[in-house]
Design an enzyme around this catalytic site. Structure first.
Site, PDB file in Angstrom:
ATOM      1  N   GLU A  13      39.411  38.378  45.894  1.00 28.40           N
ATOM      2  CA  GLU A  13      40.192  37.498  45.287  1.00 28.40           C
ATOM      3  C   GLU A  13      39.598  35.982  45.461  1.00 28.40           C
ATOM      4  O   GLU A  13      39.312  35.568  46.615  1.00 28.40           O
ATOM      5  CB  GLU A  13      41.678  37.427  46.165  1.00 28.40           C
ATOM      6  N   ASP A  38      49.025  28.049  52.974  1.00 26.32           N
ATOM      7  CA  ASP A  38      47.564  28.395  53.602  1.00 26.32           C
ATOM      8  C   ASP A  38      47.697  27.530  55.052  1.00 26.32           C
ATOM      9  O   ASP A  38      48.096  26.520  55.237  1.00 26.32           O
ATOM     10  CB  ASP A  38      46.202  27.984  52.938  1.00 26.32           C
TER      11      ASP A  38
END
Length: 282
Positions: free
Chosen positions: A46, A57
């Site tokens: 990815e 994140d």
């Protein structure tokens, strides 16, 4: 449908996807990392087009994105990188991850879908795709012949889960928990997702991959017990590269050691092979 995790399924092994930001490590070093991943049997990379201040994140991935942005890496550079490395890959698939607002918003869906497909990327996952843009996005990817990676949470509303399953032509990414990447898992571990993964089998023939909180061999074994086809490892691997950067160690060797330590557990039950399905066509 893209050929994700097929070789792992033929051996009844859990597939493995890893997350990295394009540009961290710098692109020439990243090319060596990609070659190493291909040689070592990792199924999928990815590869994120770096973008700042991601709300999903944690600090490790945010620092990585900031380093990549400081290298001047954006969508064009990422696509050029994929185009350069893709012809030499024997096994590794590349799923491009792009933030809609930062990287795609100013481009018509047909244009960015064609650009990603032409780069040789095997699928596209869009972060933060707004509801108003979804129909045009799905149609553009279909027209470009570009497989789509979609996401959902175990706690997502049924309609959201059904939509994700309907459009997952690359694989369906089950985000194991709410919160930011890099944190721990919920009590019971990833094996507790088995009922949800089982329900998804009735909604999609695409592979199901589980991520968030997956960082060790024990975590992969727990994902295997959930019945998923693959595990996605992100922050822990990015952290291994960050430590190599700080200590002056070779980043490719550091990442090789990290991925090797993860192992490849057998899946809890045999998976469909060669286009077979767990349920009949609707």
């Amino acid at each position: 449908m893209a050929d994700f995790f097929t070789e792992a399924r033929t051996r009844d092994e859990l597939g493995l996807a890893v997350f990295l930001n394009a540009g961290d490590p710098p692109l020439p070093v990243l090319a060596d990392c990609v070659a190493m991943l291909d040689e070592s049997g990792v199924d999928c990379l990815e590869l994120a087009v770096p973008f700042p201040d991601s709300p999903t994140d944690g600090p490790v991935v945010r620092r990585s994105a900031d380093r990549a942005l400081a290298e001047g890496v954006a969508l064009a550079e990422t696509l050029a990188f994929v185009e350069a490395v893709r012809p030499s890959l024997k096994r590794l698939r590349i799923a491009l991850l792009a933030d809609w607002s930062h990287s795609l918003r100013t481009s018509p869906p047909a244009a960015y879908a064609r650009a990603v497909a032409d780069s040789g990327a095997d699928a596209l996952l869009v972060h933060g795709l707004p509801p108003r843009a979804r129909a045009a996005h799905h149609e553009a990817l279909r027209e470009a012949g570009l497989p789509e990676v979609t996401t959902c949470y175990p706690a997502s509303p049924p309609a959201t889960v059904a939509e994700a399953a309907a459009h997952a032509t690359g694989y369906l990414y089950v985000v194991a928990r709410y919160g930011r990447s890099g944190g721990g898992t919920s009590p019971g571990g990833h094996a507790g997702l088995a009922p949800f993964v089982g329900a998804l089998r009735d909604l999609t023939a695409s592979p199901i991959a589980v991520g968030f909180g997956v960082s060790t061999a024990e975590d992969l074994a727990s994902v295997a017990l959930s019945g998923a086809d693959a595990a996605i490892v992100g922050s822990a691997g990015v952290s291994a590269l960050e430590r190599a950067r700080e200590t002056g160690a070779d980043p490719v060797n550091a990442y090789r050691s990290f991925t090797a330590a993860l192992g490849r557990p057998c899946t809890a039950v045999p998976r469909p092979r060669g286009g077979e399905r767990d349920h009949p066509e609707p």
